[in-house]
Design an enzyme around this catalytic site. Structure first.
Site, short mmCIF file in Angstrom:
data_model
loop_
_atom_site.label_atom_id
_atom_site.label_comp_id
_atom_site.label_asym_id
_atom_site.label_seq_id
_atom_site.Cartn_x
_atom_site.Cartn_y
_atom_site.Cartn_z
N GLU A 1 0.84 -1.21 0.00
CA GLU A 1 0.00 0.00 0.00
C GLU A 1 0.86 1.24 0.00
O GLU A 1 2.05 1.21 0.32
CB GLU A 1 -0.94 0.02 1.20
CG GLU A 1 -0.34 -0.38 2.55
CD GLU A 1 0.77 0.51 3.05
OE1 GLU A 1 0.63 1.76 2.92
OE2 GLU A 1 1.77 0.00 3.58
N GLU B 1 4.65 -0.34 0.97
CA GLU B 1 4.89 -0.59 -0.46
C GLU B 1 4.88 -2.07 -0.82
O GLU B 1 5.13 -2.43 -1.97
CB GLU B 1 6.25 -0.03 -0.92
CG GLU B 1 6.47 1.44 -0.67
CD GLU B 1 7.84 1.90 -1.16
OE1 GLU B 1 8.57 1.11 -1.80
OE2 GLU B 1 8.17 3.07 -0.90
#
Length: 346
Positions: A169, A310
């Site tokens: 994310e 990420e």
């Protein structure tokens, strides 16, 4: 909204474990890799584990609560990091290149509506959520739509050549949203849920706690969709759906850090059968991550004090998944190698 997920048949676990125990090693000598191999074998229900084709999906969204400056960065950095992912310059890109993992970015609702381009999936629910300290982050309809979009996206990607999902994310201030969701969904004390994110000051931390306390003080329903509407991010809603979508395809879903783990809690509340398909990549440095993992009775594969997001931890766990597959498929048994069986020795 229903999510059709096959409950794993655990009746075959003893036979699978027996096969693992007969490998040329002492009992349990490969530690968590043995547990991982057992989990993968239960998913596939066959003697030989298929090689996996992994895809990292990074879900991005902006958060209205960052108007209170709860992050070290302004919200525009979400857009800038999405552009960085797309140009190949982020840590997630580096790790994906190292381990031959494909990467796609999903715009769930960031401030800037970027043009279409390869590797970029647009599923926007808006430009940003609302400030959830003052009002619900989104409507129930948006929350429902987000979960459904994530669910269908995961299913479609797993129907196009991939068979393992890694989830990450990007969203400035999304640790605030995740902390509120964790507290509301589990009754874990707030101070066990809220951390310093990417490195905020003590003053920002106290403001973060106060604003989340304010949000939690208003009445709200405790079902997962209502909680996403109250406190969630657009990316967390779609992550929740993607976890359910991956499980519905019978595929492993690799959970990254704090935010994705909170989405996993909500997904398991929507359909507990998805829990058996989840692989937890790492124990992160964010305060609430340990509490979230404990809630799910999860044993993460790595502990590297990561706090980047990420999907970086998920990608770093991928070689361990490959190692678990390799030893299960290729390691000799005591019988085939003509090695004395040390398993049954006193």
């Amino acid at each position: 909204m229903t999510f059709d997920i096959q409950v794993l048949d655990h009746s075959k676990a003893p036979a699978i474990q027996q096969r693992i125990d007969q490998k040329t090693k002492p009992l349990g000598a490969l530690g968590q890799l043995e547990t991982l191999a057992l989990q993968l074998a239960l998913m596939q229900q066959q003697q030989h584990l298929q090689r996996r084709a992994p895809l990292l999906l990074i879900f991005a969204g902006d958060h209205g609560i960052n108007r209170h400056q709860l992050s070290i960065a302004p919200s525009i950095v979400t857009t800038q990091m999405v552009q960085n992912f797309l140009s190949g310059g982020a840590a997630a890109n580096c790790f994906c290149r190292s381990f031959a993992v494909d990467l796609m970015v999903v715009d769930c609702g960031i401030l800037t509506d970027l043009p279409a381009q390869p590797g970029f999936i647009k599923q926007r629910l808006g430009d940003s959520t609302q400030d959830f300290s003052l009002q619900p982050a989104m409507s129930v309809e948006q929350a429902n739509s987000g979960v459904q979009l994530g669910y269908e996206l995961a299913r479609s990607q797993l129907n196009s050549g991939y068979d393992l999902l890694l989830l990450g994310e990007m969203g400035i201030a999304n640790t605030s949203s995740a902390a509120a969701l964790l507290c509301a969904a589990t009754d874990i004390p707030l101070y066990s849920c809220v951390g310093f994110g990417t490195g905020i000051s003590p003053e920002q931390y106290q403001r973060k706690v106060s604003l989340i306390e304010l949000a939690l003080s208003r009445p709200y329903n405790k079902d997962p969709i209502s909680l996403l509407a109250e406190f969630g991010g657009f990316e967390i809603a779609q992550l929740t759906g993607a976890i359910l979508g991956g499980a519905s395809r019978g595929c492993p879903v690799v959970i990254d850090g704090f935010i994705v783990t909170v989405a996993a809690i909500l997904a398991c509340q929507l359909n507990p059968a998805c829990r058996d398909y989840l692989i937890f990549a790492h124990q992160g440095a964010e305060t609430g991550h340990r509490a979230a993992l404990t809630q799910l009775e999860a044993a993460p594969l790595l502990d590297l004090s990561l706090r980047l997001g990420e999907g970086t931890g998920a990608v770093l766990a991928w070689p361990l998944i490959q190692a678990a597959q390799s030893f299960f498929n290729e390691m000799a048994s005591f019988e085939s190698a003509a090695v004395t069986d040390v398993v049954s020795q006193p």
